[in-house]
Design an enzyme around this catalytic site. Sequence first.
Site, PDB file in Angstrom:
ATOM      1  CG  HIS A   4       0.037  -2.718  -2.849  1.00 35.67           C
ATOM      2  ND1 HIS A   4      -0.160  -3.388  -4.035  1.00 35.67           N
ATOM      3  CD2 HIS A   4      -0.884  -3.198  -1.989  1.00 35.67           C
ATOM      4  CE1 HIS A   4      -1.167  -4.232  -3.898  1.00 35.67           C
ATOM      5  NE2 HIS A   4      -1.626  -4.137  -2.670  1.00 35.67           N
TER       6      HIS A   4
ATOM      7  CE  LYS B 239       5.282   4.565 -15.494  1.00 37.29           C
ATOM      8  NZ  LYS B 239       5.169   3.203 -14.985  1.00 37.29           N
ATOM      9  NE  ARG B 240       0.089   5.839  -7.854  1.00 38.72           N
ATOM     10  CZ  ARG B 240       1.117   5.794  -7.010  1.00 38.72           C
ATOM     11  NH1 ARG B 240       1.469   6.866  -6.310  1.00 38.72           N
ATOM     12  NH2 ARG B 240       1.794   4.678  -6.819  1.00 38.72           N
TER      13      ARG B 240
ATOM     14  CE  LYS C 123       3.981   5.762 -10.033  1.00 41.46           C
ATOM     15  NZ  LYS C 123       3.940   4.307 -10.288  1.00 41.46           N
TER      16      LYS C 123
ATOM     17  CB  THR D 144       0.016  -3.361 -13.090  1.00 42.99           C
ATOM     18  OG1 THR D 144      -0.432  -2.079 -12.627  1.00 42.99           O
ATOM     19  CG2 THR D 144       0.157  -4.300 -11.912  1.00 42.99           C
TER      20      THR D 144
ATOM     21  CE  LYS E 142      -3.013  -2.652 -16.409  1.00 43.81           C
ATOM     22  NZ  LYS E 142      -3.295  -1.537 -15.500  1.00 43.81           N
TER      23      LYS E 142
HETATM   24  C1  26V Z   1       0.784   6.621  -2.809  1.00 43.32           C
HETATM   25  C2  26V Z   1       1.029   7.939  -2.544  1.00 43.32           C
HETATM   26  C3  26V Z   1      -0.116   8.868  -2.521  1.00 43.32           C
HETATM   27  C4  26V Z   1       0.224  10.287  -2.153  1.00 43.32           C
HETATM   28  C5  26V Z   1       1.615  10.701  -2.538  1.00 43.32           C
HETATM   29  C6  26V Z   1       2.644   9.763  -2.005  1.00 43.32           C
HETATM   30  C7  26V Z   1       2.337   8.360  -2.353  1.00 43.32           C
HETATM   31  C8  26V Z   1       3.349   7.455  -2.484  1.00 43.32           C
HETATM   32  C9  26V Z   1       3.090   6.142  -2.779  1.00 43.32           C
HETATM   33  C10 26V Z   1       1.803   5.717  -2.926  1.00 43.32           C
HETATM   34  C11 26V Z   1       1.614   4.282  -3.239  1.00 43.32           C
HETATM   35  C12 26V Z   1       0.523   3.625  -2.511  1.00 43.32           C
HETATM   36  C13 26V Z   1       0.482   2.190  -2.816  1.00 43.32           C
HETATM   37  C14 26V Z   1       0.409   1.898  -4.292  1.00 43.32           C
HETATM   38  O1  26V Z   1      -0.457   2.350  -5.000  1.00 43.32           O
HETATM   39  N1  26V Z   1       1.330   1.078  -4.770  1.00 43.32           N
HETATM   40  C15 26V Z   1       1.367   0.593  -6.138  1.00 43.32           C
HETATM   41  O2  26V Z   1       0.769  -0.691  -6.145  1.00 43.32           O
HETATM   42  C16 26V Z   1       0.775  -1.297  -7.419  1.00 43.32           C
HETATM   43  C17 26V Z   1       0.013  -2.586  -7.321  1.00 43.32           C
HETATM   44  O3  26V Z   1       0.696  -3.470  -6.497  1.00 43.32           O
HETATM   45  C18 26V Z   1       2.209  -1.502  -7.886  1.00 43.32           C
HETATM   46  O4  26V Z   1       2.191  -2.061  -9.177  1.00 43.32           O
HETATM   47  C19 26V Z   1       2.959  -0.182  -7.909  1.00 43.32           C
HETATM   48  O5  26V Z   1       4.316  -0.402  -8.206  1.00 43.32           O
HETATM   49  C20 26V Z   1       2.823   0.511  -6.553  1.00 43.32           C
HETATM   50  O6  26V Z   1       3.365   1.826  -6.606  1.00 43.32           O
END
Ligand code: 26V
Length: 804
Positions: free
Chosen positions: A346, A534-535, A540, A642, A646
């Site tokens: 992901h 979003k996060r 982003k 995603t 939406k």
């Molecule tokens: C998480 C974190 C958490 C702490 C700070 C750094 C950091 C960087 C990236 C992530 C992403 C973890 C994986 C994730 O959530 N990916 C998301 O997955 C979605 C479903 O497939 C996708 O639509 C998003 O583009 C993707 O960011």
Amino acid sequence: MFSDRDEFKEEFLKKLEMTCGKSFGESTERDHYFTLGNMIREHVSTEWINTNERYRIDREKQVYYLSIEFLLGRLLHHNLMNLGIEQVVKDGLADLGIDLNRLEEIEADAGLGNGGLGRLAACFMDSLASLNLPGHGCGIRYKHGLFEQKIVDGYQVELPEQWLRNGHVWEVRKADLAIEVPFWGKVETTEENGRLVFRHVNAETISAVPYDMPVVGYKTDTINTLRLWNAEPSPYPVNHDILKYKRDTESVSEFLYPDDTHDEGKILRLKQQYFLVSASIRSIVRSYRKQHSSLRNFHEYVSIHINDTHPVLAIPELMRILLDEEEMGWEEAWNITVHTIAYTNHTTLSEALEKWPVRIFQPLLPRIYMIVNEINERFCRVLWERYPGDWKRIEDMAIIAHDQVKMAHLALVGSLSVNGVAALHTEILKNREMNQFYEIFPDKFNNKTNGITHRRWLLKANPLLSDLINESIGAGWIREPEKLRELADFKNDRVFLDQLHQIKQLNKEKLAKRIQEQHGIIADTSSIFDIQVKRLHAYKRQLLNILHVMHLYNRLKEDSNFRMHPRTFIFGAKASPGYYYAKKIIKLINTVAEKVNYDPQTRDVLKVIFLENYRVSLAEEIFPAADISEQISTASKEASGTGNMKFMMNGALTVGTLDGANIEIKEKAGDGNIFIFGLTADEVLSFYQNGGYNSREYYHHDKRIRQVVDQLVNGFFPDADDEFEPIFDSLLMENDQYFVLRDFASYINIQKEAGKAYEDREHWLKMSLMNIAGSGYFSSDRTISEYAREIWKIRPAGVEMMNK
Ligand code: 26V
């Protein structure tokens, strides 16, 4: 189930007395909510048992979706809708003077996730059941979901979230099915009858107690299971400091993503991961053994999907069972394991790729470490044969290297399928990030573009639009979302377009009302609702959005001839508690809001609103009210997105980069119905590779950029002192990693174009319609059908497997 409202009422009143011990006259709304919830769950029970029985007797292949996050949101409305009893219940309650909408508001969101990855898992659960597919979820029952966000003086403050405070009606505790998960201790190796035998001794065990939730499909009789594991003290503790043992144990299912900057946090995270995996795999094997005498053909009846690398220990755990319990040889065990496991990636962000230090891994999970070590050695041997002497390559690809266990490498080696979540993302995995693995395992790689459940995100969240769609093309789209295409026939129908407009306005009014209640700000519903939810993360680029707002403010202040269609910029985002920079961005958004919302010269055309505590239930009100969807990540960084889907499904137009699923949204909506700007992924990646970007040039040569960047530090925000210096530094001193300044001019232009386009109402509505019409592809039903057919090889219930 109840056939009419009178039958429903009678049962409801009886149940109310039984569960709450009160007369109807004395009861509260909360009592009504719990009565209704319990009633529905009990009704579901029979079908639930039937589904499980059917799966057992038919010995159909099952898939288990292992995920550290399930971002479910509320379930009452969703379940009523899927059971097809929404209207009866609504009418029955209305007779009693109870408003169903108000009861729905009482339910706490099950927020067991951060963002897209967790929400995807929840959408998948809905699609699996709705397509009659035998698929179940396995996760952790965190006591506290993602923190509750408060904004105090513009800053994010985190409060522990308390979704279980009043109990949760949708779960069933199954204490008799608890599983003991071992940690620490030692492995004793002995030889018995010519075979090496491994015994894990002196382990500290934790009880994993399952809480099952029914996953109700849309008007089908399939009810699948989401099993969430709760960590509890084991009945046989070896540790004698009982209080400490209890605290330590319970902490395993207490919080989602505990801070892992220090070893203690790292241990806890790894414990959570093995806890989830070991309990899940062992419960899967336990139920498999009830129908089969050996595990020889396990992979023909079971598929295990790992959602990112968090559950990747499923690979050595399954190996452990096959080797140590089934007494298989390595080759056979490995073959079964690889054919059982499939993995989704992901993200390509390197800071998010999991690595665990051996010094933590080995003592915590001694037997699992031995197995991972063996997998690594065998893999390195294969590499050596293929690339003799290429030490560098072997070092790069090894599962264990430099005292670290690389979880993504383990997933790549130990699974049958590796997929990305949008076409571009998968290409980047194949050609760049995972290219060396792609070279050896080309057939493993495949793409599965993400999707969302159109039942929650359109049918439920936007009832007005759903009704209009039903009236115009019938209700077939609910089962076959691709049918939304037929809406394109209405693109020259003035009356239809006008209705579309009315609906958007009503949805905007609803959101405006909430904004006024919660934030005391009046949002003008004739303004463009321009939304980014979003996060919060640097890639982003919420920063690009807010800098653009500052630019518009400057224009309005400096040029009395400057005209723009009024806009309301709406943000919603949680920043990870330890992510300092992200928190600064939140503070900046709120500081800009203070400035522009109260300036008499600008407040009628420019509004900025930061919605507190963004979560699933709030999202359901936001998407239907959006005119513009902000999808402005640095190209190549957003695996899919995603939220973008939406928005599209609810008729918002995307302002976005050619990143993640935006590219496919453009294809489906049509090139003329989306606003694309900025660098492409190739351009970004080539800058990273070859250099050549200097953010200061953009700062020096574009005075619009210079102005907003300077305003971060020059007293423009009177009370800010050096508050935004880190942002200033990231742009100029650290050469703007995410190309905010590089894309700034292009973003200003596209936003201007979008604003202009909005003023041609009829044309805008046509574009909006073409987005809705093209959005059927992004239903998670399509995504799940692809996983089922191409990876899991499972069929809907009732359909015979060919050649079987
Ligand atoms: C998480 C974190 C958490 C702490 C700070 C750094 C950091 C960087 C990236 C992530 C992403 C973890 C994986 C994730 O959530 N990916 C998301 O997955 C979605 C479903 O497939 C996708 O639509 C998003 O583009 C993707 O960011």
